[in-house]
Design an enzyme around this catalytic site. Structure first.
Site, PDB file in Angstrom:
ATOM      1  N   LYS A   3       0.856  -1.184   0.000  1.00 48.33           N
ATOM      2  CA  LYS A   3       0.000   0.000   0.000  1.00 48.33           C
ATOM      3  C   LYS A   3       0.887   1.227   0.000  1.00 48.33           C
ATOM      4  O   LYS A   3       1.682   1.439   0.919  1.00 48.33           O
ATOM      5  CB  LYS A   3      -0.911  -0.002   1.221  1.00 48.33           C
ATOM      6  CG  LYS A   3      -1.783   1.253   1.309  1.00 48.33           C
ATOM      7  CD  LYS A   3      -2.809   1.164   2.412  1.00 48.33           C
ATOM      8  CE  LYS A   3      -3.609   2.457   2.500  1.00 48.33           C
ATOM      9  NZ  LYS A   3      -4.665   2.374   3.533  1.00 48.33           N
TER      10      LYS A   3
ATOM     11  N   LYS B 141      -2.103  -1.493  -3.821  1.00 49.93           N
ATOM     12  CA  LYS B 141      -2.988  -0.326  -3.771  1.00 49.93           C
ATOM     13  C   LYS B 141      -2.187   0.956  -3.891  1.00 49.93           C
ATOM     14  O   LYS B 141      -1.169   1.075  -3.217  1.00 49.93           O
ATOM     15  CB  LYS B 141      -3.727  -0.351  -2.432  1.00 49.93           C
ATOM     16  CG  LYS B 141      -4.667   0.795  -2.186  1.00 49.93           C
ATOM     17  CD  LYS B 141      -5.220   0.702  -0.798  1.00 49.93           C
ATOM     18  CE  LYS B 141      -6.151   1.869  -0.574  1.00 49.93           C
ATOM     19  NZ  LYS B 141      -6.664   1.911   0.776  1.00 49.93           N
TER      20      LYS B 141
HETATM   21  C1  PBG Z   1      -7.210   3.747   5.612  1.00 48.04           C
HETATM   22  C2  PBG Z   1      -7.625   3.438   4.228  1.00 48.04           C
HETATM   23  C3  PBG Z   1      -7.497   4.320   3.159  1.00 48.04           C
HETATM   24  C4  PBG Z   1      -8.061   3.696   2.078  1.00 48.04           C
HETATM   25  C5  PBG Z   1      -8.512   2.445   2.476  1.00 48.04           C
HETATM   26  N1  PBG Z   1      -8.225   2.295   3.817  1.00 48.04           N
HETATM   27  C6  PBG Z   1      -6.981   5.694   3.119  1.00 48.04           C
HETATM   28  C7  PBG Z   1      -5.650   5.965   3.636  1.00 48.04           C
HETATM   29  O1  PBG Z   1      -4.800   5.099   3.771  1.00 48.04           O
HETATM   30  O2  PBG Z   1      -5.431   7.127   3.942  1.00 48.04           O
HETATM   31  C8  PBG Z   1      -8.142   4.322   0.717  1.00 48.04           C
HETATM   32  C9  PBG Z   1      -9.216   3.854  -0.173  1.00 48.04           C
HETATM   33  C10 PBG Z   1      -9.494   4.739  -1.317  1.00 48.04           C
HETATM   34  O3  PBG Z   1      -8.883   5.803  -1.541  1.00 48.04           O
HETATM   35  O4  PBG Z   1     -10.393   4.366  -2.068  1.00 48.04           O
HETATM   36  N2  PBG Z   1      -6.642   2.749   6.355  1.00 48.04           N
END
Ligand code: PBG
Length: 325
Positions: A196, A249
């Site tokens: 991520k 991601k």
């Molecule tokens: C937070 C989380 C995020 C997303 C999923 N879980 C945002 C972040 O890490 O700030 C992002 C999902 C998206 O942008 O569609 N744990």
């Protein structure tokens, strides 16, 4: 001897193209992320994600029923926590009667066959909007992992099929696996957000949950988008620690990572087509600059072609409807 290869032969008609298509999307590929909010009969549009909503539990169950009818097997739940319940310890995340836990139960009661996945991270519950516990300027790893493990058990108790830690703390997968085992949840899966990246494409999501970081950014835990080898390291470690599914991601700016992860592990790979990727297509379509339906299918096909077995996408429902036509 002169050999003529005419590659256009296999492109000359829709029928031939359908016969030789290498990548076929199907509704079961999609994971539909859903935003749940308190109340009854609530459906609020997210301003930076036109056409996407926060719903109260009753409307969420209705939506899951529609998704299921379209062939979508799984949903990924996020909750919008009321401000007064937020703190720096994730207290509300562990509430057996919290919004997440009630949402899981309501969906599983109404639709027991649906695969319910849950977000595991502290940001929606954090006064600081960070995925972990804050101490000074630091997001502290090990105390956060302890809470995430308890949170996962709480979701499993409520009936979650798969917990999805999205926090990027070190060692959380093994801690969650052990906690699930110790509590007898031997059938609960873990979908690890393994690679991520610290990405600007999460902006609209943070509006949806009111979870933008109050200070700093997430670069001390989420990955640097300059890095490729690190994604493989993270993913292999998560598999070793007990992840059933790994995730990359965002998706479209990271197709190379999806491919490399797919070639490196033997578990299913998912990719998260994130909020910013959704909103970019929406905005261009609204301006009349892109054909939205074509952009949806081309985008999702490219993510699957890159190697994703599963795709979490805000376009899950639209895509399933398009595929049925
Ligand atoms: C937070 C989380 C995020 C997303 C999923 N879980 C945002 C972040 O890490 O700030 C992002 C999902 C998206 O942008 O569609 N744990």
């Amino acid at each position: 001897m002169y050999q003529i290869r005419r590659n256009r032969i296999l492109r000359q008609s829709p029928a031939i193209r359908a016969m030789v298509a290498e990548t076929i999307l199907r509704p079961a590929d999609f994971i539909a992320p859903l935003f749940v909010t308190e109340g009854y009969g609530v459906k609020e549009e997210i301003s930076s994600m036109p056409g996407y909503y926060r719903r109260s539990i009753d409307f969420t169950v209705q939506e899951v029923r529609e998704l299921w009818k379209l062939g979508i097997k799984s949903v990924l739940l996020f909750v919008k926590c009321n401000d007064e319940l937020k703190d720096n310890k994730g207290t509300e995340a562990l509430n057996a009667n919290g919004l997440m836990q009630r949402s899981i139960k309501a969906i599983k009661d109404a639709l027991p066959d649906v695969v319910v996945m849950t977000d595991v991270a502290l940001d929606p519950f954090s006064t600081y909007g960070h995925d972990g516990i804050v101490d000074g300027n630091e997001i502290v790893n090990d105390p956060t992992v302890e809470v995430l493990a308890k949170m996962s058990v709480s979701h499993a108790q409520a009936g979650a099929d798969i917990v999805a830690p999205s926090d990027m703390m070190d060692g959380r997968i093994i801690a969650i696996r052990q906690a699930l085992e110790e509590n007898g949840f031997t059938k609960t899966g873990i979908m690890a957000y393994s690679a991520k990246y610290a990405s600007c494409f999460y902006g609209p999501f943070r509006d949806a949950l009111d979870s933008a970081p109050g200070f700093g950014d997430k670069k001390t835990y989420q990955m640097d988008y300059a890095n490729r080898r690190e994604a493989i390291k993270e993913t292999l470690m998560d598999v070793e620690e007990g992840a059933d599914i790994v995730m990359v991601k965002p998706a479209m700016a990271y197709l190379d990572i999806i491919r490399e992860v797919r070639d490196s592990v033997d578990v299913p790979v998912s990719a998260y087509h994130v909020s910013g990727e959704y909103s970019m297509i929406k905005a261009a379509a609204k301006m009349g600059w892109l054909d939205e339906n074509k952009a949806i299918i081309e985008s999702l096909t490219s993510i699957k072609r890159a190697g994703a077995d599963l795709i979490a996408t805000y376009y899950a429902k639209d895509a399933a409807i398009l595929l049925a036509q």
